[in-house]
Motif scaffolding. Structure first.
Motif, PDB file in Angstrom:
ATOM      1  N   TRP A 140       0.836  -1.205   0.000  1.00 20.34           N
ATOM      2  CA  TRP A 140       0.000   0.000   0.000  1.00 20.34           C
ATOM      3  C   TRP A 140       0.871   1.255   0.000  1.00 20.34           C
ATOM      4  O   TRP A 140       0.613   2.222  -0.726  1.00 20.34           O
ATOM      5  CB  TRP A 140      -0.916  -0.028   1.229  1.00 20.34           C
ATOM      6  CG  TRP A 140      -1.837   1.148   1.375  1.00 20.34           C
ATOM      7  CD1 TRP A 140      -3.060   1.322   0.786  1.00 20.34           C
ATOM      8  CD2 TRP A 140      -1.602   2.320   2.174  1.00 20.34           C
ATOM      9  NE1 TRP A 140      -3.605   2.524   1.160  1.00 20.34           N
ATOM     10  CE2 TRP A 140      -2.729   3.163   2.018  1.00 20.34           C
ATOM     11  CE3 TRP A 140      -0.564   2.731   2.993  1.00 20.34           C
ATOM     12  CZ2 TRP A 140      -2.839   4.384   2.658  1.00 20.34           C
ATOM     13  CZ3 TRP A 140      -0.666   3.954   3.643  1.00 20.34           C
ATOM     14  CH2 TRP A 140      -1.792   4.762   3.467  1.00 20.34           C
ATOM     15  N   LYS A 141       1.940   1.247   0.806  1.00 21.68           N
ATOM     16  CA  LYS A 141       2.862   2.390   0.850  1.00 21.68           C
ATOM     17  C   LYS A 141       3.577   2.573  -0.487  1.00 21.68           C
ATOM     18  O   LYS A 141       3.791   3.691  -0.944  1.00 21.68           O
ATOM     19  CB  LYS A 141       3.888   2.203   1.966  1.00 21.68           C
ATOM     20  CG  LYS A 141       3.339   2.430   3.362  1.00 21.68           C
ATOM     21  CD  LYS A 141       4.459   2.359   4.390  1.00 21.68           C
ATOM     22  CE  LYS A 141       3.948   2.745   5.771  1.00 21.68           C
ATOM     23  NZ  LYS A 141       5.041   2.729   6.777  1.00 21.68           N
ATOM     24  N   CYS A 142       3.947   1.448  -1.106  1.00 21.67           N
ATOM     25  CA  CYS A 142       4.616   1.528  -2.410  1.00 21.67           C
ATOM     26  C   CYS A 142       3.710   2.173  -3.446  1.00 21.67           C
ATOM     27  O   CYS A 142       4.149   3.039  -4.222  1.00 21.67           O
ATOM     28  CB  CYS A 142       5.025   0.126  -2.883  1.00 21.67           C
ATOM     29  SG  CYS A 142       6.391  -0.611  -1.969  1.00 21.67           S
ATOM     30  N   LEU A 143       2.453   1.761  -3.475  1.00 18.27           N
ATOM     31  CA  LEU A 143       1.518   2.283  -4.468  1.00 18.27           C
ATOM     32  C   LEU A 143       1.197   3.755  -4.232  1.00 18.27           C
ATOM     33  O   LEU A 143       0.849   4.483  -5.165  1.00 18.27           O
ATOM     34  CB  LEU A 143       0.240   1.435  -4.477  1.00 18.27           C
ATOM     35  CG  LEU A 143       0.408   0.034  -5.087  1.00 18.27           C
ATOM     36  CD1 LEU A 143      -0.775  -0.862  -4.763  1.00 18.27           C
ATOM     37  CD2 LEU A 143       0.595   0.138  -6.607  1.00 18.27           C
ATOM     38  N   HIS A 144       1.314   4.208  -2.981  1.00 22.40           N
ATOM     39  CA  HIS A 144       1.131   5.632  -2.684  1.00 22.40           C
ATOM     40  C   HIS A 144       2.453   6.392  -2.752  1.00 22.40           C
ATOM     41  O   HIS A 144       2.466   7.612  -2.559  1.00 22.40           O
ATOM     42  CB  HIS A 144       0.520   5.804  -1.285  1.00 22.40           C
ATOM     43  CG  HIS A 144      -0.961   5.580  -1.242  1.00 22.40           C
ATOM     44  ND1 HIS A 144      -1.866   6.479  -1.778  1.00 22.40           N
ATOM     45  CD2 HIS A 144      -1.699   4.561  -0.740  1.00 22.40           C
ATOM     46  CE1 HIS A 144      -3.103   6.026  -1.588  1.00 22.40           C
ATOM     47  NE2 HIS A 144      -3.035   4.865  -0.961  1.00 22.40           N
ATOM     48  N   ASP A 145       3.539   5.673  -3.017  1.00 24.54           N
ATOM     49  CA  ASP A 145       4.890   6.250  -3.058  1.00 24.54           C
ATOM     50  C   ASP A 145       5.205   7.022  -1.779  1.00 24.54           C
ATOM     51  O   ASP A 145       5.712   8.158  -1.813  1.00 24.54           O
ATOM     52  CB  ASP A 145       5.071   7.164  -4.283  1.00 24.54           C
ATOM     53  CG  ASP A 145       6.554   7.454  -4.563  1.00 24.54           C
ATOM     54  OD1 ASP A 145       7.410   6.716  -4.043  1.00 24.54           O
ATOM     55  OD2 ASP A 145       6.840   8.412  -5.291  1.00 24.54           O
ATOM     56  N   ILE A 146       4.907   6.399  -0.647  1.00 25.23           N
ATOM     57  CA  ILE A 146       5.235   7.024   0.640  1.00 25.23           C
ATOM     58  C   ILE A 146       6.188   6.157   1.448  1.00 25.23           C
ATOM     59  O   ILE A 146       6.376   6.384   2.651  1.00 25.23           O
ATOM     60  CB  ILE A 146       3.958   7.323   1.465  1.00 25.23           C
ATOM     61  CG1 ILE A 146       3.155   6.049   1.716  1.00 25.23           C
ATOM     62  CG2 ILE A 146       3.102   8.389   0.788  1.00 25.23           C
ATOM     63  CD1 ILE A 146       1.974   6.252   2.661  1.00 25.23           C
ATOM     64  N   LEU A 147       6.791   5.159   0.809  1.00 29.01           N
ATOM     65  CA  LEU A 147       7.809   4.372   1.489  1.00 29.01           C
ATOM     66  C   LEU A 147       8.988   5.299   1.811  1.00 29.01           C
ATOM     67  O   LEU A 147       9.387   6.106   0.963  1.00 29.01           O
ATOM     68  CB  LEU A 147       8.261   3.222   0.591  1.00 29.01           C
ATOM     69  CG  LEU A 147       8.876   2.001   1.266  1.00 29.01           C
ATOM     70  CD1 LEU A 147       7.845   1.264   2.100  1.00 29.01           C
ATOM     71  CD2 LEU A 147       9.478   1.061   0.232  1.00 29.01           C
ATOM     72  N   PRO A 148       9.570   5.217   3.010  1.00 26.83           N
ATOM     73  CA  PRO A 148      10.639   6.150   3.384  1.00 26.83           C
ATOM     74  C   PRO A 148      11.983   5.837   2.719  1.00 26.83           C
ATOM     75  O   PRO A 148      12.963   5.488   3.379  1.00 26.83           O
ATOM     76  CB  PRO A 148      10.718   5.992   4.914  1.00 26.83           C
ATOM     77  CG  PRO A 148      10.242   4.605   5.176  1.00 26.83           C
ATOM     78  CD  PRO A 148       9.167   4.355   4.146  1.00 26.83           C
ATOM     79  N   THR A 149      12.025   5.951   1.398  1.00 22.65           N
ATOM     80  CA  THR A 149      13.287   5.835   0.681  1.00 22.65           C
ATOM     81  C   THR A 149      14.093   7.117   0.922  1.00 22.65           C
ATOM     82  O   THR A 149      13.538   8.143   1.329  1.00 22.65           O
ATOM     83  CB  THR A 149      13.049   5.661  -0.822  1.00 22.65           C
ATOM     84  OG1 THR A 149      12.380   6.836  -1.317  1.00 22.65           O
ATOM     85  CG2 THR A 149      12.193   4.440  -1.113  1.00 22.65           C
ATOM     86  N   HIS A 150      15.391   7.092   0.648  1.00 25.28           N
ATOM     87  CA  HIS A 150      16.212   8.280   0.865  1.00 25.28           C
ATOM     88  C   HIS A 150      15.735   9.452   0.011  1.00 25.28           C
ATOM     89  O   HIS A 150      15.739  10.610   0.461  1.00 25.28           O
ATOM     90  CB  HIS A 150      17.677   7.966   0.532  1.00 25.28           C
ATOM     91  CG  HIS A 150      18.308   7.003   1.491  1.00 25.28           C
ATOM     92  ND1 HIS A 150      18.232   7.150   2.853  1.00 25.28           N
ATOM     93  CD2 HIS A 150      19.028   5.862   1.277  1.00 25.28           C
ATOM     94  CE1 HIS A 150      18.870   6.154   3.446  1.00 25.28           C
ATOM     95  NE2 HIS A 150      19.356   5.360   2.512  1.00 25.28           N
TER      96      HIS A 150
END
Length: 354
Positions: free
Chosen positions: A41-51
């Motif tokens: 779900w976070k990936c699809l919203h692009d809210i994963l805490p990547t750098h």
């Protein structure tokens, strides 16, 4: 390629797609762990805490990928384009070559991936792939926070083993549903089979993913519940959990032959394997090579029966398998047994006999 894909797909408007309730229904419909669904779900919203996301939203830190240092750590770079991730995908048994051009946009890639639902085992392949994405994220965190570097093929193996363990656990939970009358009578069936055989053998396999250790547990007793022998066997064999379970069954049969046991009931908590052995059909899969050996070995006994037993009444062999992951050499107990082994074996026996 990463930059070109990004430029091409940035022209698309995904706002409309992100309102598509069908996509979200497909996410929650997957038979995977809830934490993996939340990750997706976070990936699809692009809210994963990547750098890259952290840098863009807070201005803190650096946007670069710490594993390769070659590009900003966007979601797509992390999951697809980083050299480490590319090595992981190369060793994964499921390939999505037709989606290569969509890797610049995770949403577009995922949306097209759903077309696989229309083919045989397509949904299962999507679930396994989602589990791989989760393990890529875990491996990234292990490197960033613990400086633990894992080889690509091992991450792929862990992802598959984790998914198969979850799948088998679901099979056991399904068996607990009251409306499943065949399972309601499973204790009676197992108790009846035990009286028809002189030696009852329980098998199980265990995986310690953190230490990359694998073990086999075997418990043998007579049909009155008395322990005969137990084995804890470390193994270097790697592969899917079902393959390890099959290896445990084959090893148990070899032990039984050496002991000159003639009438054995072999119990495994891997329902998929038991069903395959009892409803045999030839194919060219790796696991079928082991199963063919098992079928051949079983013909060496006067009587040999394979039956499914639920994990909760296979605690002794499971404990022995877990213990084996701490061993270097095979350990056998005969005549005298550790207290925990005797207690677990008695509990397993009473659960069927009661």
């Amino acid at each position: 390629m990463e930059r070109n894909n990004k430029r091409l797909l940035q022209q698309e408007s995904t706002s409309k797609n992100k309102q598509n309730s069908r996509i979200w229904h497909q996410v929650w419909d997957l038979n995977i762990k809830h934490k993996v669904k939340h990750f997706l779900w976070k990936c699809l919203h692009d809210i994963l805490p990547t750098h890259d996301n952290i840098f863009k939203r807070t201005g803190k830190g650096e946007p670069w990928c710490r594993r390769c240092g070659e590009s900003a750590e966007t979601l797509e770079h992390l999951l697809f384009f980083c050299r480490t991730s590319e090595q992981i995908w190369k060793t994964f048994p499921i390939q999505w070559d037709g989606l290569e051009h969509l890797k610049g946009s995770f949403w577009s890639w995922w949306e097209s991936l759903q077309q696989a639902r229309e083919r045989a085992d397509g949904k299962a392949h999507i679930e396994m792939t989602t589990n791989l994405l989760w393990h890529i994220w875990k491996a990234r965190n292990n490197w960033n926070f613990n400086l633990i570097n894992q080889e690509g093929y091992r991450i792929s193996q862990y992802a598959m083993a984790d998914w198969f363990e979850f799948k088998e656990a679901n099979l056991l939970n399904t068996c607990d549903k009251p409306e499943n009358t065949s399972v309601l009578n499973s204790h009676d069936k197992t108790a009846e089979l035990q009286q028809q055989h002189s030696t009852i053998i329980y098998t199980d396999a265990a995986v310690d993913q953190q230490r990359d250790k694998f073990g086999i547990g075997i418990t043998a007793r007579d049909n009155k519940g008395n322990l005969i022998s137990t084995w804890s066997i470390p193994t270097s064999l790697k592969g899917e959990v079902a393959t390890l379970e099959a290896h445990a069954i084959r090893t148990a049969l070899l032990k039984a032959l050496k002991e000159n046991w003639t009438s054995i009931l072999l119990l495994s908590d891997c329902k998929v394997l038991v069903d395959k052995l009892n409803h045999w059909s030839e194919d060219l899969s790796d696991i079928n090579i082991i199963l063919r050996d098992i079928k051949t070995l079983s013909s060496s006994f006067w009587r040999c029966t394979f039956s499914f037993v639920k994990r909760e009444i296979n605690t002794c062999s499971y404990g022995l398998a877990k213990f084996a992951t701490n061993l270097v050499n095979e350990t056998r107990w005969k005549n005298s047994f550790p207290v925990w082994t005797s207690t677990a074996a008695q509990t397993d026996y009473l659960a069927v006999a009661s």
